[in-house]
Enzyme design. Structure first.
Site, PDB file in Angstrom:
ATOM      1  N   PHE A 113       0.824  -1.226   0.000  1.00  0.00           N
ATOM      2  CA  PHE A 113       0.000   0.000   0.000  1.00  0.00           C
ATOM      3  C   PHE A 113       0.853   1.269   0.000  1.00  0.00           C
ATOM      4  CE2 PHE A 113      -3.076  -3.168   0.733  1.00  0.00           C
ATOM      5  CZ  PHE A 113      -4.238  -2.668   0.171  1.00  0.00           C
ATOM      6  N   ALA A 124       1.896   5.072  -5.369  1.00  0.00           N
ATOM      7  CA  ALA A 124       1.186   6.300  -5.765  1.00  0.00           C
ATOM      8  C   ALA A 124       0.393   6.008  -7.039  1.00  0.00           C
ATOM      9  CB  ALA A 124       2.191   7.410  -6.013  1.00  0.00           C
ATOM     10  N   GLY A 139     -10.126   4.063  -4.680  1.00  0.00           N
ATOM     11  CA  GLY A 139     -11.562   4.082  -4.974  1.00  0.00           C
ATOM     12  C   GLY A 139     -12.175   2.800  -4.458  1.00  0.00           C
ATOM     13  N   CYS A 182     -15.045   0.303  -0.593  1.00  0.00           N
ATOM     14  CA  CYS A 182     -14.699   0.291   0.841  1.00  0.00           C
ATOM     15  C   CYS A 182     -13.949   1.531   1.313  1.00  0.00           C
ATOM     16  CB  CYS A 182     -13.895  -0.964   1.165  1.00  0.00           C
ATOM     17  SG  CYS A 182     -14.890  -2.466   1.013  1.00  0.00           S
TER      18      CYS A 182
HETATM   19  N1  LIG Z   1     -16.669  -5.570  -1.476  1.00  0.00           N
HETATM   20  C1  LIG Z   1     -15.618  -5.683  -0.687  1.00  0.00           C
HETATM   21  O1  LIG Z   1     -14.490  -5.803  -1.141  1.00  0.00           O
HETATM   22  C2  LIG Z   1     -15.790  -5.687   0.808  1.00  0.00           C
HETATM   23  C3  LIG Z   1     -14.732  -6.110   1.613  1.00  0.00           C
HETATM   24  C4  LIG Z   1     -14.903  -6.115   2.992  1.00  0.00           C
HETATM   25  C5  LIG Z   1     -16.095  -5.689   3.549  1.00  0.00           C
HETATM   26  N2  LIG Z   1     -17.106  -5.259   2.734  1.00  0.00           N
HETATM   27  C6  LIG Z   1     -18.366  -4.851   3.355  1.00  0.00           C
HETATM   28  O2  LIG Z   1     -19.278  -5.933   3.235  1.00  0.00           O
HETATM   29  C7  LIG Z   1     -20.610  -5.442   3.060  1.00  0.00           C
HETATM   30  C8  LIG Z   1     -21.192  -5.984   1.763  1.00  0.00           C
HETATM   31  O3  LIG Z   1     -20.433  -5.473   0.700  1.00  0.00           O
HETATM   32  P1  LIG Z   1     -20.571  -6.043  -0.778  1.00  0.00           P
HETATM   33  O4  LIG Z   1     -19.454  -5.443  -1.561  1.00  0.00           O
HETATM   34  O5  LIG Z   1     -20.713  -7.514  -0.743  1.00  0.00           O
HETATM   35  O6  LIG Z   1     -21.945  -5.369  -1.221  1.00  0.00           O
HETATM   36  P2  LIG Z   1     -22.852  -5.760  -2.467  1.00  0.00           P
HETATM   37  O7  LIG Z   1     -23.604  -4.533  -2.808  1.00  0.00           O
HETATM   38  O8  LIG Z   1     -22.014  -6.407  -3.519  1.00  0.00           O
HETATM   39  O9  LIG Z   1     -23.843  -6.867  -1.908  1.00  0.00           O
HETATM   40  C9  LIG Z   1     -24.841  -6.608  -0.974  1.00  0.00           C
HETATM   41  C10 LIG Z   1     -26.008  -7.527  -1.290  1.00  0.00           C
HETATM   42  O10 LIG Z   1     -26.974  -7.395  -0.247  1.00  0.00           O
HETATM   43  C11 LIG Z   1     -28.257  -7.474  -0.822  1.00  0.00           C
HETATM   44  N3  LIG Z   1     -29.223  -6.904   0.105  1.00  0.00           N
HETATM   45  C12 LIG Z   1     -29.451  -5.604   0.398  1.00  0.00           C
HETATM   46  N4  LIG Z   1     -30.400  -5.489   1.342  1.00  0.00           N
HETATM   47  C13 LIG Z   1     -30.776  -6.734   1.670  1.00  0.00           C
HETATM   48  C14 LIG Z   1     -31.701  -7.262   2.594  1.00  0.00           C
HETATM   49  N5  LIG Z   1     -32.412  -6.466   3.382  1.00  0.00           N
HETATM   50  N6  LIG Z   1     -31.843  -8.604   2.679  1.00  0.00           N
HETATM   51  C15 LIG Z   1     -31.107  -9.418   1.882  1.00  0.00           C
HETATM   52  N7  LIG Z   1     -30.209  -8.972   0.993  1.00  0.00           N
HETATM   53  C16 LIG Z   1     -30.027  -7.653   0.885  1.00  0.00           C
HETATM   54  C17 LIG Z   1     -28.120  -6.707  -2.126  1.00  0.00           C
HETATM   55  O11 LIG Z   1     -29.153  -7.033  -3.046  1.00  0.00           O
HETATM   56  C18 LIG Z   1     -26.720  -7.168  -2.593  1.00  0.00           C
HETATM   57  O12 LIG Z   1     -26.810  -8.313  -3.414  1.00  0.00           O
HETATM   58  C19 LIG Z   1     -20.486  -3.919   3.095  1.00  0.00           C
HETATM   59  O13 LIG Z   1     -20.730  -3.473   4.383  1.00  0.00           O
HETATM   60  C20 LIG Z   1     -19.042  -3.673   2.700  1.00  0.00           C
HETATM   61  O14 LIG Z   1     -18.562  -2.456   3.203  1.00  0.00           O
HETATM   62  C21 LIG Z   1     -16.989  -5.261   1.387  1.00  0.00           C
END
Ligand SMILES: NC(=O)c1ccc[n+]([C@@H]2O[C@H](COP(=O)([O-])OP(=O)(O)OC[C@H]3O[C@@H](n4cnc5c(N)ncnc54)[C@H](O)[C@@H]3O)[C@@H](O)[C@H]2O)c1
Length: 434
Positions: free
Chosen positions: A253, A256, A261, A264
């Protein structure tokens, strides 16, 4: 173990698939009917290396199923993972309404002891809110449950590897019973050097934000150092190596580029600033991290203008749309800012991304999507590299020079060597390197 993953996005689907692969029976739930119907047919809604194969195998062996019926998911499971989105709300706070909606359903349908695990990145204190909601919706107050915070640290593009071989697993838990259940779930992947760290719930919630904020800080710091390199001479890659070799700092990390983006870092840094503010703490460091990043995302246009002073009517090729390689995720991608600036200046944008074009087409209008890197640059006044896909490293640069109308390259990811580019006859600008 019978496990339900509520939310089948980047985190829920990867977690569900990996947990199935570890021998658990997993029900993946989502409110998105289209997504669930596709998953039932074996169509994976996201690009994540290795996921389709692992999902196919576990679907065939009936260890993973998909439904929109959250009642069924909850009632058939001993452990319920919450992995729904927590996007920013209008005030930069994390919007935890989806988490709360899941908690309401857990309260409604809970039919026996369960461990409720929050994997969604949610501000400190969210588990208390989940608890209140479950209690207020629970029909039978004698039904017991335990709450766990188990933040997820996977990186898109490396998600399977990160889930099955994590640096650490953080579990915030109060009860011994839930602790043992969580330990048995992760039994196969925890090792002495990659431990499960049990802690209190609030610390676990904060560890996730602190991790992302620390990584974002390193990136913004290096982007600021890159600005200094450009003014006084110096090579940001040499500086990254020079400081990264210090074992107190480490090499990761420190690159530069065009700014961080994705789904997260930007939202988590902003949400942590808001958490601090609401607790009367001035988030001096994080406010600067965020500000430097916003500036960095907007800085590439100045480099482009150095090579193409009048952008109106000019054609600019953009390589890379996803916020990083090996994903199709466009959330908060720097490419969105850069393309918007180019369009505002009247430039025509041609672009190529190996995986993110389908996602991009839903967001970006007035852009020409091309089938490969070469057709993208044909007849363009400049090429701008925004995402460092390997496809762009291993490219026939002589051919690129012939195809471009003018041999201008702005490399927002420092993937080429300035000396070589000069030898090849390019006008080449990159980040923090002369
Ligand atoms: N994407 C990453 O790299 C990453 C890494 C670590 C943590 N996170 C965290 O994990 C969480 C999920 O992130 P993501 O990237 O998987 O999001 P995402 O948008 O890809 O997936 C979320 C899913 O939840 C579903 N959803 C929404 N409301 C719902 C409900 N009430 N009941 C059932 N399903 C529902 C949506 O339809 C969607 O498919 C976030 O809080 C994010 O900050 C993400």
């Amino acid at each position: 173990m019978k496990i339900c993953c509520v939310g089948s996005g980047y985190v829920g689907l990867v977690a569900g698939t990996c947990l199935a692969d570890m021998g658990n029976d997993v029900i993946c739930v989502d409110v998105d009917e289209n997504k669930i119907n596709n998953l039932k047919k074996g169509i994976v809604p996201i690009y994540e290396p290795g996921l389709t194969d692992m999902l196919d195998r576990n679907s065939r062996e009936k260890r993973i199923t998909f439904t929109t019926n959250i009642k069924e998911g909850i009632q058939k499971s001993e452990v319920v993972f919450i992995a729904v989105g927590t996007p920013p709300d209008g005030d930069d706070c994390a919007n935890i309404s989806a988490v709360i909606s899941v908690a309401e359903n857990i309260g409604r349908y809970i039919n026996g002891y369960k461990v409720i695990v929050n994997k969604s990145t949610s501000p400190v204190g969210t588990l208390d809110k989940i608890e209140k909601v479950i209690k207020s919706f629970r029909k039978n107050p004698s039904v017991k449950y335990d709450l766990v915070s188990n933040p997820e640290f996977l990186r898109e593009g490396e998600a399977i590897k990160d889930f099955t071989n994590p640096d650490r697993i953080v579990i915030g838990v109060q009860s011994k019973k839930a602790k043992n259940i969580m330990a048995s779930i992760y039994d196969g992947i925890s090792r002495t050097d990659k431990p499960i760290m049990f802690t209190d719930i609030r610390s676990a919630e904060l560890i996730k934000y602190a991790s992302n904020a620390m990584l974002a800080t390193r990136i913004s710091f290096m982007n600021e150092m890159a600005q200094l390199c450009e003014k006084v001479g110096g090579d940001i890659k040499a500086i990254a190596r020079g400081i990264g070799l210090d074992s107190r700092i480490g090499p990761r990390f420190l690159q530069a580029g065009v700014g961080y983006g994705g789904s997260c870092f930007p939202k988590d840094v902003k949400a942590l600033i808001q958490t601090m503010k609401s607790n009367g703490i001035e988030a001096g460091i994080l406010a600067a991290v965020d500000k430097v990043n916003e500036k960095q995302k907007r800085s590439l246009i100045h480099k482009i203008k150095k090579l193409v002073p009048t952008l109106n009517g000019k054609s600019i090729a953009i390589w890379g749309l996803a916020f990083k390689p090996k994903t199709d995720d466009m959330r908060d991608a720097p490419s969105l800012v850069i393309i918007n600036q180019l369009q505002e200046a009247g430039a025509k944008v041609k672009t190529f991304d190996p995986e993110a074009q389908k996602t991009a087409k839903k967001i970006l209008k007035g852009v020409t999507y091309c089938k490969d890197p070469y057709t993208t640059v044909a007849g363009c006044d400049a090429l701008v590299i925004v995402t460092e896909w390997n496809e762009f490293r291993d490219i026939d640069l002589k051919k690129i020079k012939q195809l471009l109308k003018h041999p201008n390259i702005v490399d927002g990811r420092n993937i080429y060597e300035p000396q070589e580019m000069k030898k090849l006859g390019f006008n080449y600008l990159c980040v923090g390197r002369k």
